[in-house]
Design a protein around this motif. Structure first.
Motif, PDB file in Angstrom:
ATOM      1  N   ARG A 119       0.838  -1.205   0.000  1.00 48.13           N
ATOM      2  CA  ARG A 119       0.000   0.000   0.000  1.00 48.13           C
ATOM      3  C   ARG A 119       0.871   1.252   0.000  1.00 48.13           C
ATOM      4  O   ARG A 119       0.588   2.220  -0.717  1.00 48.13           O
TER       5      ARG A 119
ATOM      6  N   ASN B 132       2.052   1.867  -3.318  1.00 48.89           N
ATOM      7  CA  ASN B 132       0.946   1.989  -4.271  1.00 48.89           C
ATOM      8  C   ASN B 132       0.868   0.780  -5.206  1.00 48.89           C
ATOM      9  O   ASN B 132       0.502   0.892  -6.372  1.00 48.89           O
TER      10      ASN B 132
ATOM     11  N   ARG C  29      -0.634  -2.221  -3.897  1.00 44.68           N
ATOM     12  CA  ARG C  29      -1.563  -3.139  -3.246  1.00 44.68           C
ATOM     13  C   ARG C  29      -2.656  -3.582  -4.214  1.00 44.68           C
ATOM     14  O   ARG C  29      -3.100  -2.819  -5.060  1.00 44.68           O
ATOM     15  N   TYR C  30      -3.070  -4.851  -4.063  1.00 39.48           N
ATOM     16  CA  TYR C  30      -4.214  -5.367  -4.809  1.00 39.48           C
ATOM     17  C   TYR C  30      -5.183  -6.014  -3.812  1.00 39.48           C
ATOM     18  O   TYR C  30      -4.745  -6.725  -2.913  1.00 39.48           O
TER      19      TYR C  30
ATOM     20  N   ARG D 236      -6.903  -2.634  -5.712  1.00 38.94           N
ATOM     21  CA  ARG D 236      -6.668  -1.203  -5.547  1.00 38.94           C
ATOM     22  C   ARG D 236      -8.013  -0.507  -5.320  1.00 38.94           C
ATOM     23  O   ARG D 236      -8.567   0.132  -6.222  1.00 38.94           O
TER      24      ARG D 236
ATOM     25  N   TYR E 154      -8.680   1.999  -3.451  1.00 40.83           N
ATOM     26  CA  TYR E 154      -8.409   3.291  -2.845  1.00 40.83           C
ATOM     27  C   TYR E 154      -7.788   4.192  -3.897  1.00 40.83           C
ATOM     28  O   TYR E 154      -7.383   3.743  -4.971  1.00 40.83           O
ATOM     29  N   ASN E 155      -7.746   5.456  -3.608  1.00 43.34           N
ATOM     30  CA  ASN E 155      -7.049   6.414  -4.457  1.00 43.34           C
ATOM     31  C   ASN E 155      -6.160   7.245  -3.556  1.00 43.34           C
ATOM     32  O   ASN E 155      -6.133   7.036  -2.335  1.00 43.34           O
TER      33      ASN E 155
ATOM     34  N   THR F 130       0.740   6.474  -0.652  1.00 43.04           N
ATOM     35  CA  THR F 130      -0.660   6.729  -0.941  1.00 43.04           C
ATOM     36  C   THR F 130      -1.305   7.302   0.311  1.00 43.04           C
ATOM     37  O   THR F 130      -0.921   6.965   1.432  1.00 43.04           O
TER      38      THR F 130
ATOM     39  N   LYS G 161     -13.231   6.753  -4.296  1.00 42.35           N
ATOM     40  CA  LYS G 161     -12.175   6.067  -3.563  1.00 42.35           C
ATOM     41  C   LYS G 161     -11.476   6.999  -2.576  1.00 42.35           C
ATOM     42  O   LYS G 161     -10.645   6.563  -1.791  1.00 42.35           O
TER      43      LYS G 161
END
Length: 575
Positions: free
Chosen positions: A235, A238, A240-241, A243, A245-246, A304, A378
């Motif tokens: 995370r 950036n 992570r799976y 995804r 989120y933004n 992120t 997100k």
């Protein structure tokens, strides 16, 4: 509310009813993303007061109040009673604390542990402190609790701030410093608090070890890999799976603190006039507050981030603001004048919106007047982009109360001297928060599925199907306290657990949905209004009967209410 609110509340209920306080579950699916302390606190509340939505909010509400009192006490210890009062006032009435405690997230609880940990750090090192050993143990206990609230950042933030502070003050390699902080006994306390849950969660959710940095669809590597590698490392990078989120653009992330700390952010320039030399208790506190703030903001600059991620630095900034406000000076006076002007401008804008919308119709609920920006959802405040001029017609009373708050605030802040102006600004925010609470009540049909849950509870029994994403209709599960099938629900937060070896058979595809829907037995589906045409293409419009609608969401059934399954209605009641 739907989304994270009801998700957190239902996880806590599942823990209480199942007796499994180790593994989080949603709809029977393992949910390994979050540390459990907030769930434990809510579950204890349920056991004492019963399962109610207001009970779920008790831990966050108490933590917010405790954080304000802690900030005031910390400030009084460091700078004196007046500065402590101002620091607590800043913490209690800033927009960020109000806004980000409307949702059941543990960040305010984490912020409390970070603030208390840093105060304990300074007191353990203070030459005048009569009980340094006690405060060293308080520091360690808060690090352990931080691990159970937000995992590694619960330890990283206070430790990083402390190490930077010790380096700047040339104490990092002092044997006397580490003797006072008692790192070995402190580590034992941390392990006693945090290790048991981590170990049990690992043992109950194998495999125990997975040596990969790849995260992808259909892969399940157990708790330890997902919780630390996927949720922490990937995370941050950036990668992570899934995804789900933004990230807030970096410049906005920094500048938005002027909003989160409003109205007190007008005094931020006065902080530059403060002394950060660690020659006394006040200087040491300011320096440590600066170390924490700088580390948190820089850390999330390279990671992120969501709007509320930097909450742990709010008390540090409140301490600096309270210290500056107590000292006064030209920058404080300029800030007060600026605040009066800003409040007057906000009052004129809200009044203008009130008059522009006074004759606009407001039929149904507010969802009918909102626009849609799915790409923004997100982010925590993504729905703010949905507001339109027509939607403010549903918010006329909150707009009027907000306009009164800002206009009265502008007049009183301009009139009074600095110290009275601080109280006027605080009262302005209290009234504004009341207006915001009123607005949130108007948004309830859009943000919550409670009206749909109530309609289902009054309807005949039947198989319940939730369309696509659990989070979108999570309050259905809370208010009905039942499981449901998830149509195309291997998505976002439940995707990882959906591939666990013990995953329940709650996921169905379109073919399974069609087969179930066309059977004689009654079934219900909860979906967004926009999905209805898709459902019609699957099973036909004649087999979709409306049960209830609210906030742009609907409940449909395959047999009209009042007609038994298998009975042919004299007049079709279709949606």
């Amino acid at each position: 509310m739907d989304d994270v609110d009801a998700v957190q509340a239902q996880i806590a209920r599942n823990m209480l009813t199942s007796g499994d306080w180790v593994t989080d579950r949603l709809d029977g699916v393992v949910y390994l993303e979050k540390a459990p302390l907030i769930y434990w606190a809510m579950a204890v509340g349920y056991a004492i007061f019963g399962v109610h939505d207001w009970v779920a909010r008790i831990p966050v509400a108490l933590s917010a109040m405790a954080l304000c009192l802690l900030t005031a006490a910390f400030g009084a210890w460091a700078f004196g009673k007046r500065a402590g009062f101002y620091a607590g006032l800043c913490m209690a009435t800033c927009i960020g604390l109000f806004l980000f405690t409307r949702v059941l997230i543990p960040d305010v609880m984490l912020t409390f542990t970070v603030a208390l940990g840093l105060w304990a750090f300074l007191r353990a090192l203070d030459e005048e402190e009569p009980h340094p050993r006690f405060w060293a143990f308080v520091l360690a206990a808060n690090l352990g609790l931080g691990l159970l609230l937000k995992s590694l950042i619960g330890v990283l933030f206070p430790l990083a701030a402390g190490v930077i502070y010790l380096w700047i003050t040339h104490q990092l390699f002092s044997a006397n410093t580490w003797r006072k902080l008692r790192p070995f006994s402190g580590l034992l306390i941390i392990l006693l608090i945090a290790a048991p849950w981590h170990m049990l969660a690992t043992l109950r959710n194998p495999p125990y070890f997975a040596f990969t940095l790849h995260s992808g669809a259909g892969q399940y590597h157990g708790f330890l890999w997902f919780f630390f590698i996927n949720e922490q490392l990937l995370r941050f990078l950036n990668l992570r799976y899934p995804r789900d989120y933004n990230t807030v653009p970096r410049l906005y992330f920094w500048l938005l603190h002027l909003v989160w700390l409003f109205p007190w952010s007008v005094y931020l320039p006065a902080i530059a006039k403060l002394s950060f030399k660690p020659v006394d208790r006040a200087g040491r506190t300011r320096l440590l507050a600066l170390c924490l703030t700088g580390f948190v903001l820089i850390f999330f600059t390279f990671s992120t981030t969501q709007e509320y991620y930097s909450m742990p630095c709010y008390p540090a900034l409140a301490l600096l603001l309270g210290s500056a406000m107590a000292m006064g000076g030209d920058w404080i006076r300029r800030g007060t004048r600026s605040l009066a002007v800003i409040a007057a401008g906000a009052g004129l804008i809200t009044l203008a919106l009130f008059f522009l919308t006074r004759n606009l119709p407001a039929p149904g609920d507010i969802s009918q007047a909102l626009s849609q920006h799915p790409g923004a959802y997100k982010l925590s405040l993504g729905h703010m982009q949905d507001l339109t001029l027509a939607s403010f017609a549903y918010l006329r009373m909150p707009l009027l109360v907000a306009a009164i708050a800002f206009c009265l605030g502008a007049l009183t802040i301009w009139k009074f001297a600095s110290q009275r102006a601080f109280l006027a600004a605080a009262l302005m925010m209290v009234l504004f928060f009341h207006a915001a609470r009123m607005a949130m009540a108007v948004f309830d049909p859009f943000m919550s599925s409670r009206p749909l849950a109530e309609a289902l509870l009054k309807s005949p029994d039947g198989t319940l199907i939730i369309d696509h994403h659990y989070y979108t209709f999570s309050s259905i599960f809370f208010y009905m306290n039942r499981t449901a099938l998830l149509r195309n629900g291997r998505f976002f937060n439940l995707e990882y657990g959906a591939y666990a070896p013990d995953a329940p058979d709650v996921f169905i595809d379109d073919a399974q949905f069609k087969n179930l829907w066309l059977k004689p037995e009654r079934a219900y589906i909860v979906a967004k209004q926009s999905v209805v045409p898709q459902l019609e293409s699957l099973v036909g419009a004649a087999d979709l009967s409306l049960v209830a609608e609210s906030g742009g969401k609907v409940v449909l059934t395959n047999h009209p209410i009042g007609i038994s399954p298998g009975e042919t209605p004299k007049t079709a009641a279709v949606f």
